[in-house]
Enzyme design. Sequence first.
Site, mmCIF file in Angstrom:
data_model
loop_
_atom_site.group_PDB
_atom_site.id
_atom_site.type_symbol
_atom_site.label_atom_id
_atom_site.label_comp_id
_atom_site.label_asym_id
_atom_site.label_seq_id
_atom_site.Cartn_x
_atom_site.Cartn_y
_atom_site.Cartn_z
ATOM 1 N N TYR A 101 0.852 -1.186 0.000
ATOM 2 C CA TYR A 101 0.000 0.000 0.000
ATOM 3 C C TYR A 101 0.895 1.245 0.000
ATOM 4 C CZ TYR A 101 -4.452 2.127 -0.151
ATOM 5 O OH TYR A 101 -5.524 2.845 -0.604
ATOM 6 N N ARG A 153 -8.592 10.080 -8.644
ATOM 7 C CA ARG A 153 -7.731 10.767 -7.679
ATOM 8 C C ARG A 153 -6.977 9.705 -6.887
ATOM 9 N NH1 ARG A 153 -8.583 12.200 -1.946
ATOM 10 N NH2 ARG A 153 -8.080 10.024 -2.217
ATOM 11 N N LYS A 171 -5.585 -2.503 -1.218
ATOM 12 C CA LYS A 171 -6.472 -2.301 -0.071
ATOM 13 C C LYS A 171 -7.092 -3.623 0.364
ATOM 14 C CE LYS A 171 -8.256 1.388 1.986
ATOM 15 N NZ LYS A 171 -8.096 2.811 2.026
ATOM 16 N N GLU A 242 -13.165 4.141 -3.169
ATOM 17 C CA GLU A 242 -11.762 4.470 -2.901
ATOM 18 C C GLU A 242 -11.216 5.391 -3.977
ATOM 19 O OE1 GLU A 242 -10.176 3.235 -0.190
ATOM 20 O OE2 GLU A 242 -8.310 4.254 -0.699
ATOM 21 N N ASP A 243 -10.603 6.472 -3.555
ATOM 22 C CA ASP A 243 -9.885 7.368 -4.460
ATOM 23 C C ASP A 243 -10.721 7.889 -5.628
ATOM 24 O OD1 ASP A 243 -7.831 7.173 -2.733
ATOM 25 O OD2 ASP A 243 -6.398 6.233 -4.096
ATOM 26 N N ASP A 265 -13.690 5.098 2.348
ATOM 27 C CA ASP A 265 -12.620 5.076 3.351
ATOM 28 C C ASP A 265 -11.867 6.401 3.437
ATOM 29 O OD1 ASP A 265 -11.070 3.628 5.329
ATOM 30 O OD2 ASP A 265 -9.416 3.893 3.914
ATOM 31 N N ASP A 266 -11.725 7.081 2.303
ATOM 32 C CA ASP A 266 -10.993 8.358 2.315
ATOM 33 C C ASP A 266 -11.704 9.370 3.214
ATOM 34 O OD1 ASP A 266 -9.219 7.404 0.270
ATOM 35 O OD2 ASP A 266 -10.873 7.686 -1.128
ATOM 36 N N ASN A 405 0.044 12.628 3.082
ATOM 37 C CA ASN A 405 0.949 11.655 2.465
ATOM 38 C C ASN A 405 1.330 12.113 1.074
ATOM 39 O OD1 ASN A 405 0.977 9.508 4.411
ATOM 40 N ND2 ASN A 405 -1.169 9.165 3.924
HETATM 41 P P1 NAD Z 1 -8.460 16.314 -1.056
HETATM 42 O O1 NAD Z 1 -7.883 16.573 -2.385
HETATM 43 O O2 NAD Z 1 -9.892 15.902 -0.954
HETATM 44 O O3 NAD Z 1 -8.271 17.608 -0.109
HETATM 45 C C1 NAD Z 1 -7.137 18.433 -0.079
HETATM 46 C C2 NAD Z 1 -7.573 19.783 0.464
HETATM 47 O O4 NAD Z 1 -6.431 20.588 0.729
HETATM 48 C C3 NAD Z 1 -8.458 20.562 -0.483
HETATM 49 O O5 NAD Z 1 -9.558 21.073 0.231
HETATM 50 C C4 NAD Z 1 -7.570 21.708 -0.939
HETATM 51 O O6 NAD Z 1 -8.326 22.879 -1.207
HETATM 52 C C5 NAD Z 1 -6.694 21.907 0.265
HETATM 53 N N1 NAD Z 1 -5.454 22.612 -0.018
HETATM 54 C C6 NAD Z 1 -4.682 22.540 -1.131
HETATM 55 N N2 NAD Z 1 -3.631 23.376 -1.019
HETATM 56 C C7 NAD Z 1 -3.718 23.951 0.180
HETATM 57 C C8 NAD Z 1 -2.927 24.916 0.882
HETATM 58 N N3 NAD Z 1 -1.826 25.419 0.355
HETATM 59 N N4 NAD Z 1 -3.336 25.277 2.114
HETATM 60 C C9 NAD Z 1 -4.458 24.780 2.658
HETATM 61 N N5 NAD Z 1 -5.235 23.872 2.039
HETATM 62 C C10 NAD Z 1 -4.883 23.473 0.821
HETATM 63 O O7 NAD Z 1 -7.555 15.210 -0.391
HETATM 64 P P2 NAD Z 1 -7.883 14.336 0.912
HETATM 65 O O8 NAD Z 1 -8.452 13.027 0.552
HETATM 66 O O9 NAD Z 1 -8.637 15.177 1.857
HETATM 67 O O10 NAD Z 1 -6.414 14.065 1.441
HETATM 68 C C11 NAD Z 1 -5.576 15.130 1.858
HETATM 69 C C12 NAD Z 1 -4.269 14.586 2.390
HETATM 70 O O11 NAD Z 1 -4.515 13.784 3.531
HETATM 71 C C13 NAD Z 1 -3.516 13.688 1.405
HETATM 72 O O12 NAD Z 1 -2.161 13.946 1.488
HETATM 73 C C14 NAD Z 1 -3.803 12.302 1.914
HETATM 74 O O13 NAD Z 1 -2.741 11.424 1.619
HETATM 75 C C15 NAD Z 1 -3.883 12.535 3.386
HETATM 76 N N6 NAD Z 1 -4.685 11.513 4.066
HETATM 77 C C16 NAD Z 1 -4.123 10.881 5.146
HETATM 78 C C17 NAD Z 1 -4.832 9.915 5.795
HETATM 79 C C18 NAD Z 1 -4.228 9.247 6.995
HETATM 80 O O14 NAD Z 1 -3.162 9.573 7.402
HETATM 81 N N7 NAD Z 1 -4.890 8.307 7.608
HETATM 82 C C19 NAD Z 1 -6.103 9.558 5.368
HETATM 83 C C20 NAD Z 1 -6.652 10.232 4.269
HETATM 84 C C21 NAD Z 1 -5.933 11.213 3.634
#
Ligand code: NAD
Length: 544
Positions: A101, A153, A171, A242-243, A265-266, A405
């Site tokens: 993963y 995505r 997954k 997912e994604d 899950d996201d 991430n």
């Molecule tokens: P997403 O694309 O849905 O959301 C990203 C958000 O960040 C958007 O709202 C965007 O407008 C905002 N953004 C972009 N640039 C920015 C900036 N400069 N300042 C502030 N905000 C900004 O993505 P997501 O699914 O919400 O995932 C976001 C991150 O979280 C990814 O890196 C993902 O890998 C990580 N994530 C981690 C876990 C975990 O650790 N368990 C789980 C899910 C997602």
Amino acid sequence: MSDKPNNNTPNPRGLDVLRDPLLNKGTAFTEKERDALGLRGLLPPHVLSQSEQVERVLMNLRRLTDPLDKFVALNSLHDRNEALYFRVLCDHIDEMQPIVYTPIVGLACQQFGNIFQRPRGMFIGANDRGNIANVLRNWPHKAGIIVVTDGERILGLGDLGANGMGIPVGKLSLYTACAGIHPRLCLPITLDVGTNNDALRNDMNYVGLRQRRITGAEYDAFMEEFMAATQEVFPGVVVQFEDFANHNAFRLLEKYRDRVCTFNDDIQGTAAVALAGLFSALRITGSPLSDQQILFLGAGEAATGIADLVVAAMVAHGLTRERALRKCWLVDSQGLVVQSRANLAEHKLTYAHDHPPVGDFLSAIKMLKPTAIIGVSAVGGTFTREVLEEMARINQQPIVFALSNPTSQAECTAEAAYRHTGGRALFACGSPFDPVELNGKTYVPRQGNNSYIFPGIGLGVIASGATSITNEMFMASAHTLAQLVTESDLEQGSLYPALPRICEVSSAIGVAIADIAYRRGIAGKPKPLDVQQDVQSQMFDPHY
Ligand code: NAD
């Protein structure tokens, strides 16, 4: 439940056994099995134990230096001998999870067409419209859980079209490795609705349709046909999204969550793992959840998913929904999400509070005085030294979760979080970080990894035959996970249990989920006398 297409099919023998990854044990077939299954002469004579096979696999994997080579090697083991593959994963989850993963699966998706060897799971294309149920009937087993992506995505890598297949496959490997969901029940699906990634469409080795994505009513009709077909062909099957890109993820979840046993899950798995981290942090500070003020950096699937579950948990702790909502604030790339901002995406509106605009994160911290900051923006380094110092100035023990991430996108490193708060931060991360030594103390940061949550949820839902996956279940999984964090974990700053305890975690979450299903009358079978025993008895054991 029979998973065989035809019960009259004679039991496989000889090469058919060796070529079926669900039956094959390779050189570990015993003398007796070799006689009974017609394998004599088809295998080298020396019989290895499964433990010896594991050692051999590890030796060969560890020789490889290129991460993609490791992925390919593990993948081909998956194609040859599933029990051995899962034994390797289960016994060495710390080492294997990053390969099957994140982060290495991301690389594998980018290179999917180049490393493709054997198909796994199902590809359902835009050109299958009108025939999706029949396509699903080509699957030889009775699926219990589907992980589906449309590849738009993939992690933080954007639109990878049909190459996104690495994600549902990886997954589902974790569903089996971490929660013992039987591999036969697992069906990875990629919906190939085209890709807007020009480079991919022009790549000779791209595995998907060479067309731009279908959108609008055409996309919705395709999804509707797919979702209906999953229930027609595999009644009651769990469908995990997912994604998917933001513009589809939220609406698909809303559209189908009451019709199909489904979750994203996201959005929801992330929410539960983050809430568990908050519960652990609050065990250290001793303050109640309802007293927290939480500021998110990012306003996407993860941020709003976490905020929604935090609000639900605060309401469960006695706050009105209105008050709970005002305890969660979002900052996106345009600044604080407030009512006066024009053209806010729908999923942000719930958290668009009545407040003057604030342009940047640090100013938002100074104004709102959060007790916790949660980074889910996918923009690295955004928890700057000033941000961390300000959090330490206004809080005795600031909660700092840098969940983005991969590692390069993390809002801050563990080292920075501890250093700039004088070792007072209660820190969790999305990507793994090594322990940090500071002023004679060793801090052990742990990953708020969704794999603590989704396998256990799948297990509980399948074991009880639950017909829907409710908010209460995500909340219960967060509580269960947090309760498994020990005092000595907390003493070293770890807000999650050690990863090798993941099967124990999944089993406990599975039991909690099944209990809710029976209590709420949404289970598909009568409550067994011993729910724990019933759940555990359904877990796949890779040992042979
Ligand atoms: P997403 O694309 O849905 O959301 C990203 C958000 O960040 C958007 O709202 C965007 O407008 C905002 N953004 C972009 N640039 C920015 C900036 N400069 N300042 C502030 N905000 C900004 O993505 P997501 O699914 O919400 O995932 C976001 C991150 O979280 C990814 O890196 C993902 O890998 C990580 N994530 C981690 C876990 C975990 O650790 N368990 C789980 C899910 C997602």
